[in-house]
Design an enzyme around this catalytic site. Structure first.
Site, PDB file in Angstrom:
ATOM      1  N   LYS A   1      -7.403   8.249  -1.077  1.00 24.28           N
ATOM      2  CA  LYS A   1      -8.689   8.672  -0.493  1.00 24.28           C
ATOM      3  C   LYS A   1      -9.247   9.925  -1.155  1.00 24.28           C
ATOM      4  O   LYS A   1      -9.431  10.966  -0.505  1.00 24.28           O
ATOM      5  CB  LYS A   1      -8.533   8.920   1.013  1.00 24.28           C
ATOM      6  N   LYS A  24       0.847  -1.188   0.000  1.00 21.32           N
ATOM      7  CA  LYS A  24       0.000   0.000   0.000  1.00 21.32           C
ATOM      8  C   LYS A  24       0.887   1.243   0.000  1.00 21.32           C
ATOM      9  O   LYS A  24       1.791   1.357   0.828  1.00 21.32           O
ATOM     10  CB  LYS A  24      -0.905   0.020   1.238  1.00 21.32           C
ATOM     11  N   ASP A  28      -3.452   4.392  -1.893  1.00 21.75           N
ATOM     12  CA  ASP A  28      -4.403   4.828  -0.860  1.00 21.75           C
ATOM     13  C   ASP A  28      -4.397   6.351  -0.761  1.00 21.75           C
ATOM     14  O   ASP A  28      -3.777   6.921   0.136  1.00 21.75           O
ATOM     15  CB  ASP A  28      -3.948   4.170   0.460  1.00 21.75           C
ATOM     16  N   THR A  62     -11.354   5.731  11.222  1.00 20.37           N
ATOM     17  CA  THR A  62     -11.433   5.216  12.590  1.00 20.37           C
ATOM     18  C   THR A  62     -10.977   6.249  13.612  1.00 20.37           C
ATOM     19  O   THR A  62     -11.206   6.074  14.809  1.00 20.37           O
ATOM     20  CB  THR A  62     -10.580   3.943  12.724  1.00 20.37           C
ATOM     21  N   ARG A  90       3.046  -1.329  10.752  1.00 19.54           N
ATOM     22  CA  ARG A  90       4.149  -1.456  11.704  1.00 19.54           C
ATOM     23  C   ARG A  90       4.445  -2.863  12.223  1.00 19.54           C
ATOM     24  O   ARG A  90       5.626  -3.170  12.476  1.00 19.54           O
ATOM     25  CB  ARG A  90       3.918  -0.478  12.860  1.00 19.54           C
ATOM     26  N   ASP A 116     -13.756  14.941  -3.846  1.00 20.13           N
ATOM     27  CA  ASP A 116     -13.860  16.248  -4.495  1.00 20.13           C
ATOM     28  C   ASP A 116     -15.130  16.227  -5.337  1.00 20.13           C
ATOM     29  O   ASP A 116     -15.912  15.268  -5.236  1.00 20.13           O
ATOM     30  CB  ASP A 116     -12.594  16.504  -5.351  1.00 20.13           C
TER      31      ASP A 116
HETATM   32  O1  C5P Z   1       1.070   0.465  11.114  1.00 19.88           O
HETATM   33  P1  C5P Z   1      -0.378   0.058  11.008  1.00 19.88           P
HETATM   34  O2  C5P Z   1      -0.571  -1.447  10.857  1.00 19.88           O
HETATM   35  O3  C5P Z   1      -1.225   0.648  12.086  1.00 19.88           O
HETATM   36  O4  C5P Z   1      -0.841   0.698   9.615  1.00 19.88           O
HETATM   37  C1  C5P Z   1      -2.159   0.635   9.162  1.00 19.88           C
HETATM   38  C2  C5P Z   1      -2.302   1.350   7.846  1.00 19.88           C
HETATM   39  O5  C5P Z   1      -3.683   1.422   7.496  1.00 19.88           O
HETATM   40  C3  C5P Z   1      -1.795   2.789   7.869  1.00 19.88           C
HETATM   41  O6  C5P Z   1      -1.268   3.074   6.554  1.00 19.88           O
HETATM   42  C4  C5P Z   1      -3.030   3.606   8.134  1.00 19.88           C
HETATM   43  O7  C5P Z   1      -2.966   4.899   7.607  1.00 19.88           O
HETATM   44  C5  C5P Z   1      -4.092   2.774   7.395  1.00 19.88           C
HETATM   45  N1  C5P Z   1      -5.462   2.969   7.908  1.00 19.88           N
HETATM   46  C6  C5P Z   1      -5.839   2.705   9.212  1.00 19.88           C
HETATM   47  N2  C5P Z   1      -7.138   2.902   9.623  1.00 19.88           N
HETATM   48  C7  C5P Z   1      -8.056   3.358   8.766  1.00 19.88           C
HETATM   49  C8  C5P Z   1      -7.698   3.618   7.428  1.00 19.88           C
HETATM   50  C9  C5P Z   1      -6.375   3.409   7.037  1.00 19.88           C
HETATM   51  O8  C5P Z   1      -5.035   2.280  10.006  1.00 19.88           O
HETATM   52  N3  C5P Z   1      -9.293   3.517   9.160  1.00 19.88           N
END
Ligand code: C5P
Length: 235
Positions: free
Chosen positions: A61, A32, A59, A121, A213, A64
């Site tokens: 998003k 992603k 990604d 979220t 992460r 517009d």
């Molecule tokens: O590091 P981690 O596993 O938390 O990363 C989750 C990824 O998913 C990040 O790129 C974050 O921006 C994305 N994301 C999220 N929650 C959302 C939408 C996207 O964690 N509701």
């Protein structure tokens, strides 16, 4: 549609991304690319990662007016990415325009999958009520926005793994759920709250899990990726 693990490459530069991905010798993970990396690396990082054989969820998003989103999606589609997204809050008309743009960008018919962000979220229910004047519950809002996305012809939504089941109930088994918020019980939650493990996400019905992460910050990222694949895909 094949279920898969998508690695969130939340890096600040193309160089850091290539250094991370060079760890993977035997597999080509689905990755992603978010706003930070795209704004740093531009379309060229997308082209380079495609050349390296990665499937890509771009990604960005989009949100517009419909005409602008349609033209922007035409450009993104021509980059040959596998998945893109928009905010469902942009309305059904905007989502339809996004889909049209994707089709225009790939006259060969191989358009990217397109999913909608229902509700991010990060805002609390209180903030939705007080600041955005959304008086329905978060779950009802997510279901309504997911239904709007389906009506517009989109392929699915981004949601918490814990919401995948209600989305499937409302929109059908074929409507895709792409779910971040994946953590192992024995690891740090970081700033995520509504989380679950890869195995549980599979049971609930996620089609794609997005993992950042827990893989990118692991001492052995390849082993962490393989663990996620084994648990989520059962192989
Ligand atoms: O590091 P981690 O596993 O938390 O990363 C989750 C990824 O998913 C990040 O790129 C974050 O921006 C994305 N994301 C999220 N929650 C959302 C939408 C996207 O964690 N509701």
């Amino acid at each position: 549609m094949n279920k898969d693990v998508i690695i969130a490459c939340d890096f600040a530069s193309p160089e850091a991304t290539y250094a991370f991905l060079d760890n993977f010798k035997d597999e080509k993970p689905f990755i992603k690319i978010g706003m930070e990396l795209f704004y740093a690396g531009g379309p060229e990082i997308v082209r380079e990662l495609r050349r390296r054989g990665h499937r890509i969820f771009l990604d960005l998003k989009l949100h517009d007016i419909p005409n602008t989103v349609r033209k922007a999606m035409k450009v993104l589609s021509s980059l040959d990415v596998d998945m893109v997204n928009v905010h469902a809050a942009g309305t059904i008309e905007m989502m339809r325009a996004a889909l049209e743009g994707l089709k225009e960008g790939r006259p060969d018919g191989n358009r990217p999958l397109i999913i909608a962000v229902t509700q991010l979220t990060s805002p609390s229910e209180q903030a939705l009520h007080d600041q955005l004047l959304i008086s329905e519950s978060i779950n009802d809002t997510i279901i309504k926005y997911a239904r709007n996305a389906r009506e517009a012809g989109l392929d699915g939504v981004v949601c918490s793994p814990l919401e995948a089941a209600i989305v499937k109930d409302a929109c059908g088994r074929e409507f895709m759920t792409v779910t971040p918020g994946i953590r192992y019980p024995d690891a740090a939650k970081d700033d995520q709250s509504r989380i679950t493990s890869p195995a549980r996400a599979r049971e609930i019905g996620s089609d794609f899990i997005v993992v950042g992460r827990p893989i990118t910050a692991a001492t052995d990222p390849v082993a962490a990726y393989r663990r996620c694949c084994a648990d989520f895909l059962g192989k």
